[in-house]
Enzyme design. Structure first.
Site, PDB file in Angstrom:
ATOM      1  N   ARG A 109    -103.249 -29.259 -56.966  1.00  0.00           N
ATOM      2  CA  ARG A 109    -103.629 -30.631 -56.469  1.00  0.00           C
ATOM      3  C   ARG A 109    -102.887 -30.546 -54.951  1.00  0.00           C
ATOM      4  O   ARG A 109    -103.430 -31.349 -54.199  1.00  0.00           O
ATOM      5  CB  ARG A 109    -103.009 -31.754 -57.326  1.00  0.00           C
ATOM      6  CG  ARG A 109    -102.934 -33.103 -56.735  1.00  0.00           C
ATOM      7  CD  ARG A 109    -102.552 -34.176 -57.776  1.00  0.00           C
ATOM      8  NE  ARG A 109    -102.360 -35.615 -57.456  1.00  0.00           N
ATOM      9  CZ  ARG A 109    -102.051 -36.313 -58.246  1.00  0.00           C
ATOM     10  NH1 ARG A 109    -101.437 -35.933 -59.376  1.00  0.00           N
ATOM     11  NH2 ARG A 109    -102.115 -37.472 -57.722  1.00  0.00           N
ATOM     12  N   SER A 157     -87.929 -37.065 -52.452  1.00  0.00           N
ATOM     13  CA  SER A 157     -89.024 -37.088 -53.533  1.00  0.00           C
ATOM     14  C   SER A 157     -88.374 -37.268 -54.933  1.00  0.00           C
ATOM     15  O   SER A 157     -87.025 -36.857 -55.034  1.00  0.00           O
ATOM     16  CB  SER A 157     -89.786 -35.589 -53.247  1.00  0.00           C
ATOM     17  OG  SER A 157     -88.963 -34.616 -53.183  1.00  0.00           O
ATOM     18  N   ASN A 160     -90.200 -35.834 -60.830  1.00  0.00           N
ATOM     19  CA  ASN A 160     -91.386 -35.340 -61.747  1.00  0.00           C
ATOM     20  C   ASN A 160     -92.542 -34.845 -60.961  1.00  0.00           C
ATOM     21  O   ASN A 160     -93.508 -34.089 -61.660  1.00  0.00           O
ATOM     22  CB  ASN A 160     -91.875 -36.798 -62.497  1.00  0.00           C
ATOM     23  CG  ASN A 160     -92.314 -37.869 -61.477  1.00  0.00           C
ATOM     24  OD1 ASN A 160     -91.904 -37.715 -60.260  1.00  0.00           O
ATOM     25  ND2 ASN A 160     -92.934 -38.849 -62.014  1.00  0.00           N
ATOM     26  N   GLU A 256     -92.247 -45.960 -52.762  1.00  0.00           N
ATOM     27  CA  GLU A 256     -93.125 -45.705 -54.194  1.00  0.00           C
ATOM     28  C   GLU A 256     -92.015 -45.928 -55.445  1.00  0.00           C
ATOM     29  O   GLU A 256     -91.535 -44.811 -55.320  1.00  0.00           O
ATOM     30  CB  GLU A 256     -93.695 -44.679 -54.004  1.00  0.00           C
ATOM     31  CG  GLU A 256     -94.775 -44.597 -52.689  1.00  0.00           C
ATOM     32  CD  GLU A 256     -95.911 -45.734 -53.046  1.00  0.00           C
ATOM     33  OE1 GLU A 256     -96.128 -46.200 -54.361  1.00  0.00           O
ATOM     34  OE2 GLU A 256     -96.653 -45.829 -52.100  1.00  0.00           O
ATOM     35  N   CYS A 290     -94.628 -42.602 -62.794  1.00  0.00           N
ATOM     36  CA  CYS A 290     -94.670 -43.937 -62.446  1.00  0.00           C
ATOM     37  C   CYS A 290     -95.933 -44.746 -63.079  1.00  0.00           C
ATOM     38  O   CYS A 290     -95.778 -45.983 -63.112  1.00  0.00           O
ATOM     39  CB  CYS A 290     -94.462 -44.267 -61.042  1.00  0.00           C
ATOM     40  SG  CYS A 290     -95.819 -43.242 -59.983  1.00  0.00           S
TER      41      CYS A 290
END
Ligand code: NAP
Ligand code: G3P
Length: 481
Positions: A109, A157, A160, A256, A290
């Site tokens: 991804r 970051s 996870n 975030e 999250c």
């Protein structure tokens, strides 16, 4: 696998094109079997000063590199990422306890993310604006508006997604002409340092990309309050995000943060499909996402049927080690497992109906499912970041909306119904970044806007949005006599 030239298993930070380590290091153990993965440097504030100096100095020349060349380098990084997927996914799996299939998909991804960003960067367009559209001005004046880099981006970051959520900051920042300092999560740093190596190998010049690892208590605040940082791109907990936002001062940022995503289920929903979506959304990577579904708000008339269908799906979840491909694996550390257990015991003590779980072996918590959860229970409001799901019964869609919006969080929500009018009625009233209709909450696809409101953050991630956030508009105004 790269290592510092000095000693086996000592990973290094990239500083101005050189791999450097420190006398003091931090041991990184695997959460699944407690094996030593390696050590990472414990950088000091002096080291931070040096890194910021190099990153600042290199940014101008990087912004002069044509976007097409910057894009080419990112494409190369994506290819290298895929070529190293086997090795990287194993490092991820060992370091953060993510099952092997999810680890492989995180790497793939990320390669797709970087490619898409490389191409999106070429659409960094400006505009020309004529003055005479505004009263009192003539045609002889116009503004030439362009997008320019914001400068030096500090990317921070979470554990996870240490590869994907580092690249989701680094790639848009680089294609926008910025230099970057990555502060990865301590537990996840080894994976993130492999990503940094890949950007270096792809051709990102010395000083343009750098990494800094170490105790956040020693260098965290020092980093975020440095005046040379022009942008902070943070993903992590609400607690840390709010702290950074408070002390960082006048610096643009994207935050975030945490979530308590609700799955709202109305009486006409397809309950089989809904149960599958909810269980996948709640328990993937042991709930350490999250956007995990962290509460179910279901109307009374279908609550019994839905809870038994969810239970059926929960019983099918595989539990075990990340290598085995199990969906529910040990949590990232003992502190996290203790916290989740606290929420479970609180719910039990206040009368929640335990349908499944409440079993623990070390940091491995079995998937836990509660019904009849009430608003006096902590699990109704707090973010577990673990494999536990509360079912809360409501009278109707309006009560579901009221409870959903009462949360301090506002990341995403899902609404399950066959009635399109009800779906939009609910979606339009929910105070969140995004509402999924008949689908679990999730960040992808990565070119969609991804944001949170309230305690879930500020600003918007998502490829185009991240590039725009980390560039700014600059005008050159032309007046011809
Ligand atoms: P965390 O504890 O907040 O840490 C996030 C990052 O911030 C880590 O790199 C951490 O480094 C760093 N950090 C901690 N204190 C700092 C300080 N004073 N200054 C600068 N950096 C600091 O979060 P986490 O445990 O890694 O991730 C779990 C949380 O993140 C959950 O709440 C989850 O909801 C949230 N999350 C949100 C999203 C989203 O997209 N909204 C995505 C993933 C995770 P150290 O590791 O060295 O402490
Ligand atoms: O917690 C990570 C957050 O970004 C969610 O990503 O793709 O699992 O929904 P995803």
């Amino acid at each position: 696998m790269f290592k510092c030239v000095k000693k086996e298993n000592h990973y290094c930070n990239l500083v101005n094109g050189q791999w450097m380590t420190t006398e003091n290091t931090i041991d990184i153990f695997s959460p699944s079997d407690n094996s030593l993965i390696g050590t990472i440097p414990q950088m000091s504030q002096d080291d931070v000063d040096k890194i910021i100096k190099y990153a600042k100095e290199s940014q101008n020349s990087w912004s002069d590199v044509p976007v097409s060349k910057r894009s080419e380098i990112l494409h190369k990084a994506a290819t290298l990422l895929e070529e190293n997927c086997d090795e990287l996914s194993k490092v991820l799996m060992m370091e953060i306890g993510k099952d092997i299939n999810s680890s492989i998909s995180e790497v793939k991804r990320t390669a797709d993310f970087i490619r898409f960003t490389a191409d999106a960067g070429k659409n960094l367009e400006g505009e020309t604006i004529a003055a005479d559209t505004f009263p009192g001005f003539k045609k002889n004046k116009m503004s030439l508006v362009q997008r320019v880099p914001i400068g030096l981006v500090l990317a921070i970051s979470p554990f996870n997604y240490p590869i994907n959520l580092s690249a989701s900051k680094i790639a848009p920042a680089l294609v926008g002409g910025n230099s970057v300092i990555l502060k990865p999560p301590t537990q996840g740093a080894v994976s993130a340092l492999h990503l940094i190596r890949i950007f270096q190998e792809a051709g990102v010049p010395d000083g343009v990309i750098n990494s800094v690892t170490g105790k956040s208590s020693e260098i965290g605040d020092y980093l975020v309050t440095n005046d040379n940082i022009n942008f902070i791109n943070f993903t992590g907990s609400t607690e840390v995000g709010k702290h950074i936002a408070k002390i960082a001062g006048m610096v643009p940022m994207i935050m975030e943060l945490g979530g308590k995503d609700a799955a709202i289920v109305l009486k006409d929903a397809d309950l089989d499909d809904t149960a599958r979506e909810i269980v996948s959304g709640a328990y993937s990577y042991s709930g350490q996402r999250c956007t995990a579904i962290k509460r179910v708000l279901v109307t009374e008339d279908v609550a019994d049927e839905l809870s038994s269908k969810i239970l059926e799906q929960v019983k099918k979840l595989t539990i075990g080690t990340p290598e085995s491909g199990a969906k529910v694996t040990p949590l990232i550390d003992k502190k996290s497992a203790d916290f989740v257990e606290e929420l479970i015991q609180d719910a039990l003590s206040k009368g929640a109906k335990l349908l499944y779980g409440n079993k623990r072996e070390g940091n491995l918590l079995h998937p836990t499912l509660f019904d009849m959860v009430t608003s006096d229970m902590r699990i109704a409001w707090e973010e577990p970041f673990g494999p536990v799901l509360p079912i809360i019964r409501v009278k109707d869609k309006d009560e579901a909306i009221e409870i959903a919006n009462k949360s301090q969080y506002g990341l995403q929500s899902s609404v399950f119904t066959r009635n399109i009018n009800d779906a939009f009625y609910v979606a339009n009233k929910l105070e969140v970044g995004a509402v999924q209709i008949n689908n679990k909450s999730e960040r992808g696809p990565d070119h969609f806007p991804f944001s949170g409101v309230k305690a879930s953050g500020m600003g918007t991630q998502g490829i185009k949005y991240s590039i725009e956030a980390m560039t700014r508009l600059k005008s050159i105004v032309l007046t011809i006599d």
